[in-house]
Write a protein that holds these residues in place. Structure first.
Motif, short mmCIF file in Angstrom:
data_model
loop_
_atom_site.label_atom_id
_atom_site.label_comp_id
_atom_site.label_asym_id
_atom_site.label_seq_id
_atom_site.Cartn_x
_atom_site.Cartn_y
_atom_site.Cartn_z
N ASN A 85 5.19 -9.46 -24.55
CA ASN A 85 4.67 -10.80 -24.24
C ASN A 85 3.36 -10.69 -23.47
OD1 ASN A 85 5.26 -10.25 -21.56
ND2 ASN A 85 6.67 -11.94 -21.30
N GLU A 86 2.82 -11.82 -23.12
CA GLU A 86 1.52 -11.85 -22.47
C GLU A 86 1.57 -11.70 -20.96
OE1 GLU A 86 3.39 -15.70 -22.39
OE2 GLU A 86 2.95 -14.44 -24.09
N ASN A 87 2.74 -11.61 -20.36
CA ASN A 87 2.85 -11.50 -18.91
C ASN A 87 2.57 -10.06 -18.48
OD1 ASN A 87 3.25 -12.10 -16.27
ND2 ASN A 87 5.46 -12.35 -16.42
N THR A 88 1.29 -9.74 -18.36
CA THR A 88 0.83 -8.40 -18.04
C THR A 88 0.15 -8.39 -16.68
OG1 THR A 88 0.52 -7.90 -20.38
CG2 THR A 88 -0.60 -6.47 -18.81
N ILE A 89 0.49 -7.41 -15.86
CA ILE A 89 -0.11 -7.25 -14.55
C ILE A 89 -0.80 -5.90 -14.53
CG2 ILE A 89 0.35 -7.08 -12.07
CD1 ILE A 89 2.98 -8.69 -12.71
N ARG A 90 -2.07 -5.91 -14.27
CA ARG A 90 -2.84 -4.65 -14.24
C ARG A 90 -2.87 -4.08 -12.82
NH1 ARG A 90 -5.40 -1.36 -17.39
NH2 ARG A 90 -7.23 -0.26 -16.67
N LEU A 91 -2.52 -2.82 -12.73
CA LEU A 91 -2.51 -2.14 -11.43
C LEU A 91 -3.82 -1.41 -11.22
CD1 LEU A 91 -0.76 -1.52 -8.93
CD2 LEU A 91 0.09 0.46 -10.14
N THR B 7 0.85 -1.17 0.00
CA THR B 7 0.00 0.00 0.00
C THR B 7 0.89 1.23 0.00
OG1 THR B 7 -1.79 -1.12 1.17
CG2 THR B 7 -1.74 1.28 1.32
N ILE B 8 0.57 2.17 -0.90
CA ILE B 8 1.30 3.43 -0.97
C ILE B 8 0.26 4.54 -1.08
CG2 ILE B 8 3.03 4.80 -2.18
CD1 ILE B 8 4.06 2.14 -3.40
N GLY B 9 0.12 5.31 -0.02
CA GLY B 9 -0.84 6.40 -0.01
C GLY B 9 -2.25 5.92 -0.34
N GLN B 10 -2.99 6.76 -1.05
CA GLN B 10 -4.33 6.41 -1.47
C GLN B 10 -4.35 5.78 -2.85
OE1 GLN B 10 -7.01 6.71 0.57
NE2 GLN B 10 -5.47 7.28 2.07
N THR B 11 -3.22 5.77 -3.52
CA THR B 11 -3.16 5.31 -4.91
C THR B 11 -3.07 3.80 -5.03
OG1 THR B 11 -2.00 7.36 -5.44
CG2 THR B 11 -1.97 5.63 -7.10
N ILE B 12 -2.17 3.18 -4.31
CA ILE B 12 -1.94 1.74 -4.41
C ILE B 12 -2.40 1.09 -3.12
CG2 ILE B 12 -0.21 -0.07 -4.71
CD1 ILE B 12 1.42 2.00 -6.30
N ARG B 13 -3.32 0.14 -3.24
CA ARG B 13 -3.91 -0.50 -2.08
C ARG B 13 -3.81 -2.00 -2.19
NH1 ARG B 13 -4.27 2.50 2.09
NH2 ARG B 13 -5.74 4.18 2.06
N ASP B 14 -3.10 -2.63 -1.25
CA ASP B 14 -3.07 -4.09 -1.13
C ASP B 14 -2.67 -4.78 -2.44
OD1 ASP B 14 -3.30 -6.33 0.52
OD2 ASP B 14 -5.31 -6.75 -0.25
N PHE B 15 -1.59 -4.31 -3.05
CA PHE B 15 -1.12 -4.86 -4.33
C PHE B 15 -0.09 -5.95 -4.10
CE2 PHE B 15 1.86 -4.88 -7.91
CZ PHE B 15 0.99 -5.16 -8.95
N SER B 16 -0.29 -7.08 -4.74
CA SER B 16 0.65 -8.20 -4.63
C SER B 16 1.01 -8.72 -6.02
CB SER B 16 0.03 -9.35 -3.82
OG SER B 16 -0.24 -8.94 -2.51
N MET B 17 2.24 -9.13 -6.16
CA MET B 17 2.71 -9.76 -7.40
C MET B 17 4.03 -10.47 -7.12
SD MET B 17 4.61 -6.83 -9.69
CE MET B 17 5.95 -7.87 -10.26
N THR B 18 4.33 -11.45 -7.96
CA THR B 18 5.61 -12.14 -7.91
C THR B 18 6.17 -12.17 -9.32
OG1 THR B 18 4.92 -13.52 -6.06
CG2 THR B 18 6.80 -14.30 -7.36
N LEU B 19 7.42 -11.76 -9.46
CA LEU B 19 8.12 -11.82 -10.73
C LEU B 19 9.32 -12.74 -10.53
CD1 LEU B 19 8.51 -10.93 -13.64
CD2 LEU B 19 9.66 -8.87 -12.77
#
Length: 154
Positions: free
Chosen positions: A148-154, A9-21
């Protein structure tokens, strides 16, 4: 390098975002303008703090104290180049910056909008450089619509 974000979580913009690369892979981070893509990249390289969750690289937590260590293993290409007033941003300079980042031998490459201001020929050049970095085992996180198809939507 494996990059993991867990409930970031970063401020009001990013909330509870998870990913693994996973190590040696590429992912393209997409989303609407202003959704926090660049903010997230800046947090990954340790330039801004996160308000919640955690970021880890190869299983080690990224903290304000560890960020300088991890930055030595990363190459970052910003979306916009800073140029003095009176000068224009030359798209070839951006390609050169990507080339320099790819050839720096870093394990993690973070690129913000590598295709945004480029014509088709320069986009192909950048894609070829990124493909070369992947063949060498580099892990890449980029913002935009990629090769490529490895796309993560924020």
């Amino acid at each position: 390098m494996m990059l993991e974000l867990h409930s970031v979580t970063i401020g009001q913009t990013i909330r509870d975002f998870s990913m693994t690369l996973m190590d040696g892979k590429i992912a393209w981070l997409t989303g609407d303008a202003g959704c926090g893509k660049t903010t997230l990249l800046r947090a990954i390289i340790g330039l801004i703090p996160i308000d919640g969750g955690h970021i880890s690289i190869d299983g080690e937590l990224l903290t304000p104290l560890s960020a300088p260590y991890f930055r030595r293993q990363m190459a970052y290409v910003p979306q916009y180049l800073s140029v003095p007033d009176g000068y224009n941003e030359d798209p070839t300079d951006y390609v050169k910056l990507v080339e320099r980042a790819v050839n720096a031998g870093k394990q993690l490459l973070i690129i913000d909008e590598p295709h945004e201001t480029l014509d088709e020929e320069r986009r192909r050049q950048v894609d070829a450089m990124l493909a070369e970095a992947l063949q060498r085992g580099c892990t890449i996180l980029a913002v935009g619509n990629g090769m490529n198809e490895n796309t993560i939507r924020l």
